[in-house]
Scaffold this active site. Sequence first.
Site, PDB file in Angstrom:
ATOM      1  N   TYR A 187     109.139 -63.128  38.198  1.00 39.25           N
ATOM      2  CA  TYR A 187     107.904 -63.270  39.124  1.00 39.25           C
ATOM      3  C   TYR A 187     108.448 -62.455  40.404  1.00 39.25           C
ATOM      4  O   TYR A 187     109.657 -62.501  41.007  1.00 39.25           O
ATOM      5  CB  TYR A 187     108.212 -64.567  39.455  1.00 39.25           C
ATOM      6  CG  TYR A 187     106.973 -64.947  40.523  1.00 39.25           C
ATOM      7  CD1 TYR A 187     105.687 -65.046  40.166  1.00 39.25           C
ATOM      8  CD2 TYR A 187     107.439 -65.355  41.976  1.00 39.25           C
ATOM      9  CE1 TYR A 187     104.714 -65.223  41.246  1.00 39.25           C
ATOM     10  CE2 TYR A 187     106.255 -65.935  42.852  1.00 39.25           C
ATOM     11  CZ  TYR A 187     105.037 -65.576  42.568  1.00 39.25           C
ATOM     12  OH  TYR A 187     103.984 -65.937  43.503  1.00 39.25           O
TER      13      TYR A 187
ATOM     14  N   ASP B 127     114.425 -56.445  42.578  1.00 41.49           N
ATOM     15  CA  ASP B 127     114.001 -57.457  43.196  1.00 41.49           C
ATOM     16  C   ASP B 127     115.140 -58.454  43.737  1.00 41.49           C
ATOM     17  O   ASP B 127     115.164 -59.378  42.877  1.00 41.49           O
ATOM     18  CB  ASP B 127     112.910 -57.981  42.450  1.00 41.49           C
ATOM     19  CG  ASP B 127     112.317 -59.217  43.446  1.00 41.49           C
ATOM     20  OD1 ASP B 127     112.746 -59.566  44.309  1.00 41.49           O
ATOM     21  OD2 ASP B 127     110.883 -59.770  42.879  1.00 41.49           O
TER      22      ASP B 127
ATOM     23  N   LYS C 243     113.373 -64.133  51.767  1.00 38.50           N
ATOM     24  CA  LYS C 243     113.954 -65.443  51.873  1.00 38.50           C
ATOM     25  C   LYS C 243     115.116 -65.368  52.856  1.00 38.50           C
ATOM     26  O   LYS C 243     115.018 -65.504  54.140  1.00 38.50           O
ATOM     27  CB  LYS C 243     114.637 -65.912  50.591  1.00 38.50           C
ATOM     28  CG  LYS C 243     113.321 -66.181  49.712  1.00 38.50           C
ATOM     29  CD  LYS C 243     113.540 -66.898  48.282  1.00 38.50           C
ATOM     30  CE  LYS C 243     112.630 -66.970  47.211  1.00 38.50           C
ATOM     31  NZ  LYS C 243     111.513 -67.802  47.508  1.00 38.50           N
TER      32      LYS C 243
HETATM   33  N1  HOZ Z   1     106.992 -69.890  43.703  1.00 38.12           N
HETATM   34  C1  HOZ Z   1     107.792 -70.101  44.695  1.00 38.12           C
HETATM   35  C2  HOZ Z   1     109.284 -70.197  44.275  1.00 38.12           C
HETATM   36  N2  HOZ Z   1     109.732 -69.117  42.962  1.00 38.12           N
HETATM   37  C3  HOZ Z   1     107.400 -71.283  45.365  1.00 38.12           C
HETATM   38  C4  HOZ Z   1     107.271 -71.166  46.609  1.00 38.12           C
HETATM   39  C5  HOZ Z   1     106.785 -72.252  47.585  1.00 38.12           C
HETATM   40  O1  HOZ Z   1     106.107 -73.115  46.694  1.00 38.12           O
HETATM   41  O2  HOZ Z   1     107.204 -72.536  48.613  1.00 38.12           O
END
Ligand code: HOZ
Length: 428
Positions: free
Chosen positions: A144, A239, A267
């Site tokens: 992702y 990534d 992050k």
């Molecule tokens: N898809 C995000 C983590 N891989 C979630 C982010 C969120 O909901 O804060």
Amino acid sequence: MNHKKSQAAFETAKVRIPGGVNSPVRAFKSVGCDPIFIASAKGSTITDIDGNSYIDYVGSWGPMILGHCHPKVVEAIQSAAAQGASYGAPTELETQLAERVCDAYPNIEMVRMVSSGTEATMSAIRLARGYTGRDKILKFDGCYHGHADSLLVNAGSGAATFGVPSSPGVPEDFAKHTLTATYNDMDEVRRLVMQNKGEVAAIILEPIAGNMGCVPPLPGFLQKLRQLCDDEEIVLIVDEVMTGFRVAYGGAQERFDIRGDLVCLGKIIGGGLPVGAFGGKREIMEKLSPEGGVYQAGTLSGNPLAMSAGIATLDLLKEDGFYDQIEEKSAYLEKGLSQVTGASKIPTCWQRVGGMFCTYFQEGPVTSFADAKRSDLDRFGLFFRRMLDEGINLAPSQFEAGFMSIAHTKENLDKTIAAVDKVLKTLD
Ligand code: HOZ
């Protein structure tokens, strides 16, 4: 545990916010309960609006490697806010964070700050296309890279959690430029690249896949990808939004001794504030506007609050022995959990790299998205809910990773191991 206030807050939120949340996985839909609404967090603990406290292994999905509310990060944000929240003009803070990023990643000669990981990957893809003059990209099933159109194809994370790995709304005309391969399957990558010879601008991957649980690269996989990209003049985009400054100060690239042409970060470099970045070889980065023609911009890019939080965070991570401590804590948890899971009849498989990890409800090992999907998702949902009742906050999806922080104490880890032991016995 009483969640009445969270339940009421969720009902209210649903009136004005689609699904009641601003990011799908937060809705707890796949684990069969309502989400907890958060009031505050400190160190390794997060507290909901009903007053329940949990040991937190979500850590805002990775950024909180120092634990919540580290005093030096709080102070950096407060003093930046007192100077002005946003100017839409350059500050020296941006250069200071850029220098720290370039010091940590020798292959990043120049870096552009953005506001999210999605922006970082989306912009890196555009840059790779502009640089190579090619349209196609190759990504891996279950990886992702945020929700930009060309990357929301066979994607992990929330997309996998909700069974829409390829989203409606992504035009077929865009998606057709995205090739997808099985993670860790070099033969398939080679076949796809050869079938599209001279057309692939970039290969993008998570060097440790953290959006289908936690899937490390098989030995040699990253090196072979690097070689293929060199041979075929393809831009390798690593990534590291999740793994950067997480599995080592220099991320997965340091840990596995591999270097991308472009690197995406996010992050941790924002210390909990909204930040992303992409950087890499000077000759590629110079194609970016205003030096080159590839356009990319953002009012909040390089925001002074976010830069200040990032600088304070990275400076603390550089302290001696920081990553050894994260490793020790994670290994301690791993050892305790493997004793407990080994004694249980429930098939589980624990996978970890440094301070990121996942327990799959299956025998494993998991090396690909197809493997990850073989997990018992109903059992995971039950496990998640019971762990929450025991005061442990895990990622509410089988397809997300857990994160260790420096603030987790031995007492926290022992309590977690005891909770897993107790909960697994109820699942027998
Ligand atoms: N898809 C995000 C983590 N891989 C979630 C982010 C969120 O909901 O804060």
